[in-house]
Design a protein around this motif. Structure first.
Motif, short mmCIF file in Angstrom:
data_model
loop_
_atom_site.label_atom_id
_atom_site.label_comp_id
_atom_site.label_asym_id
_atom_site.label_seq_id
_atom_site.Cartn_x
_atom_site.Cartn_y
_atom_site.Cartn_z
N ARG A 1 -3.97 13.83 20.94
CA ARG A 1 -3.69 12.72 21.85
C ARG A 1 -2.41 11.99 21.48
O ARG A 1 -1.97 11.11 22.18
N PHE A 2 -1.83 12.36 20.35
CA PHE A 2 -0.55 11.80 19.93
C PHE A 2 0.58 12.75 20.31
O PHE A 2 0.44 13.98 20.23
N SER A 3 1.73 12.19 20.67
CA SER A 3 2.94 12.99 20.85
C SER A 3 4.14 12.13 20.48
O SER A 3 4.09 10.89 20.55
N TRP A 4 5.22 12.80 20.08
CA TRP A 4 6.45 12.12 19.67
C TRP A 4 7.64 12.95 20.14
O TRP A 4 7.70 14.15 19.88
N GLN A 5 8.50 12.32 20.89
CA GLN A 5 9.65 13.00 21.48
C GLN A 5 9.22 14.25 22.26
O GLN A 5 9.86 15.29 22.21
N GLY A 6 8.11 14.10 22.95
CA GLY A 6 7.62 15.17 23.81
C GLY A 6 6.88 16.28 23.12
O GLY A 6 6.44 17.24 23.77
N LYS A 7 6.69 16.18 21.81
CA LYS A 7 6.01 17.24 21.07
C LYS A 7 4.69 16.72 20.49
O LYS A 7 4.58 15.55 20.12
N PRO A 8 3.67 17.59 20.40
CA PRO A 8 2.37 17.15 19.88
C PRO A 8 2.47 16.68 18.43
O PRO A 8 3.22 17.23 17.63
N VAL A 9 1.68 15.67 18.11
CA VAL A 9 1.53 15.18 16.75
C VAL A 9 0.05 15.27 16.40
O VAL A 9 -0.80 14.79 17.15
N HIS A 10 -0.26 15.90 15.28
CA HIS A 10 -1.65 16.09 14.89
C HIS A 10 -2.25 14.78 14.38
O HIS A 10 -1.53 13.82 14.09
N GLN A 11 -3.57 14.75 14.27
CA GLN A 11 -4.23 13.56 13.75
C GLN A 11 -5.24 13.97 12.70
O GLN A 11 -6.05 14.89 12.90
N PHE A 12 -5.17 13.31 11.56
CA PHE A 12 -5.98 13.66 10.40
C PHE A 12 -7.45 13.38 10.66
O PHE A 12 -7.84 12.27 11.01
N LEU A 13 -8.29 14.41 10.48
CA LEU A 13 -9.74 14.28 10.57
C LEU A 13 -10.18 13.64 11.90
O LEU A 13 -11.13 12.85 11.93
N THR A 14 -9.50 13.98 12.95
CA THR A 14 -9.70 13.46 14.31
C THR A 14 -9.48 11.95 14.39
O THR A 14 -9.66 11.37 15.46
N ALA A 15 -9.09 11.31 13.30
CA ALA A 15 -9.02 9.86 13.28
C ALA A 15 -7.61 9.35 13.57
O ALA A 15 -7.41 8.59 14.52
N GLY A 16 -6.63 9.73 12.75
CA GLY A 16 -5.28 9.21 12.94
C GLY A 16 -5.25 7.70 12.87
O GLY A 16 -4.71 7.03 13.75
N ALA A 17 -5.80 7.16 11.77
CA ALA A 17 -6.00 5.70 11.69
C ALA A 17 -4.75 4.93 11.32
O ALA A 17 -4.75 3.70 11.43
N PHE A 18 -3.66 5.59 10.90
CA PHE A 18 -2.44 4.87 10.59
C PHE A 18 -1.59 4.73 11.86
O PHE A 18 -0.41 5.08 11.91
N SER A 19 -2.21 4.20 12.87
CA SER A 19 -1.56 3.99 14.16
C SER A 19 -2.18 2.76 14.82
O SER A 19 -3.36 2.46 14.61
N GLU A 20 -1.37 2.05 15.59
CA GLU A 20 -1.90 0.87 16.27
C GLU A 20 -3.04 1.24 17.22
O GLU A 20 -3.98 0.45 17.41
N TYR A 21 -2.95 2.42 17.81
CA TYR A 21 -4.01 2.91 18.69
C TYR A 21 -4.30 4.37 18.34
O TYR A 21 -3.40 5.11 17.91
N THR A 22 -5.53 4.79 18.52
CA THR A 22 -5.89 6.19 18.36
C THR A 22 -6.95 6.54 19.40
O THR A 22 -7.61 5.64 19.95
#
Length: 368
Positions: free
Chosen positions: A122-143
């Motif tokens: 569900r994350f992307s950066w400059q149009g490319k997918p960004v993975h998320q650790f353990l489905t969480a990705g908690a180092f982000s304002e939103y996940t």
């Protein structure tokens, strides 16, 4: 858009980026993070010990508020306070069916893929997918996480404390209570006075252990273990860990020994300080290629039980609320676990402190 800490290369610093966060799909929940803990598991990805697809948003020990829910979500609603669950059990595989959601096959696959269950992110950066650790990705304002990964909690616990429940507390307390099933009046040794080790200690104390020996190399942290229930300490800079524990137990060894560092040599120490017929529980995470050397003859002749503990053998939808109830009742200590609070922009400073061994738990606090 959301500000997130992204790892682009192993060994490199986390980079604060503006990432796109997609809307939740069916069965998914969007969470506004309020706090996230800095854990050694995240560091193991940063240094390449646990290689995962890059780029990736790390963080798995998080708490926040439900921002939006996808179609079909029934367990939470917008505005609910939640703690993230990094083992979102599927409820269908063999392990889930036999009551071991901590060993869920789907969750195990997600650990290595860095994706959501459908194989996308569900994350992307400059149009490319960004993975998320353990489905969480908690180092982000939103996940965005699967519904099973957002566990509703009581609203009267500060987010900084609630976040700890998601990894260090359930892993440590659960290892003592669920995995080892520590008995009243027993003897315990815990190698590693960190976020998980402190919680193993207080889990053993809750279970009624009469002697709890904390083993570490930093005197200040050893002194703090007594706040959580340790009765004795061993500084490995001064004494051999195994010899010291044997001396404290009249040469017998402890009923239960826990390793909470993730090093093969300390795992062997934990086994060697366990009495005949006792139990050694490995909680620390070593690199996948490492092995532990144990005397082969001792396995049958001493009849020790050697086991591991993943997520404290817990069931987050049940255990998170129970643990927070224990905190509210004054029976579980959470405030002393937090050594420092950082902004997201200070996250690399937080990991530097973690690596130095000087902190119990650093917390990222997200600005409103």
């Amino acid at each position: 858009m959301a500000k997130a800490a992204v790892l682009h290369r192993y060994g490199g610093p986390l980079s604060i980026e503006e990432v796109d966060v997609a809307a939740p799909k069916r069965g998914e929940v969007k969470v506004k993070l309020k706090a996230a803990g800095l854990c050694h598991s995240d560091w193991h990805v940063i240094d390449g010990t646990l290689p995962l697809p890059l780029p990736i948003v790390l963080g798995h020990e998080g708490a926040g508020i439900v921002e939006e829910v996808g179609e079909g979500v029934t367990s939470v609603k917008r505005g609910d306070h939640v703690v993230l669950n990094w083992v979102p059990a599927c409820s269908r595989c063999r392990y889930c069916r036999i009551g071991r959601p901590d060993l869920c096959e789907q969750a195990a696959r997600l650990t290595s893929s860095g994706t959501m269950p459908d194989g996308t992110t569900r994350f992307s950066w400059q149009g490319k997918p960004v993975h998320q650790f353990l489905t969480a990705g908690a180092f982000s304002e939103y996940t965005v996480v699967p519904e099973q990964a957002a566990i509703p909690i009581r609203r009267d616990v500060p987010f900084e404390l609630a976040a700890l429940i998601g990894c260090s507390v359930i892993t440590g307390v659960g290892a003592a209570i669920h995995t080892a099933q520590v008995r009243p009046g027993s003897t315990v040794a815990v190698i590693g006075a960190g976020g998980v080790g402190f919680n193993i200690i207080q889990g053993a104390a809750l279970a009624g252990a009469k002697q709890i020996i904390a083993v570490d190399m930093i005197e200040e942290k050893l002194a703090m273990t007594k706040t959580f229930g340790a009765t004795h300490t061993v500084n490995v800079e001064k004494d051999d860990a195994v010899d010291a524990v044997l001396d404290l137990t009249d040469g017998l060894g402890v009923d239960y020994a826990f390793e909470a560092i993730g090093r093969p040599e300390t795992m062997a120490d934990a086994y060697n300080m366990t009495r005949k017929g006792g139990m050694t529980v490995i909680v620390g995470i070593a690199a996948p290629h490492e092995t532990v050397e144990i005397n082969a003859f001792s396995l049958p002749s001493q009849s020790k039980m050697l086991t591991g503990s993943w997520l404290g053998q817990g069931n987050p939808p049940v255990d998170y609320p129970k643990l927070l109830d224990l905190y509210a009742a004054g029976k579980l200590k959470l405030e002393p676990l937090i050594s420092a609070v950082y902004s997201l922009e200070q996250i690399n400073d937080g990991f530097a402190a973690l690596k130095s061994g000087q902190t119990i738990r650093g917390i990222i606090r997200f600005d409103d």
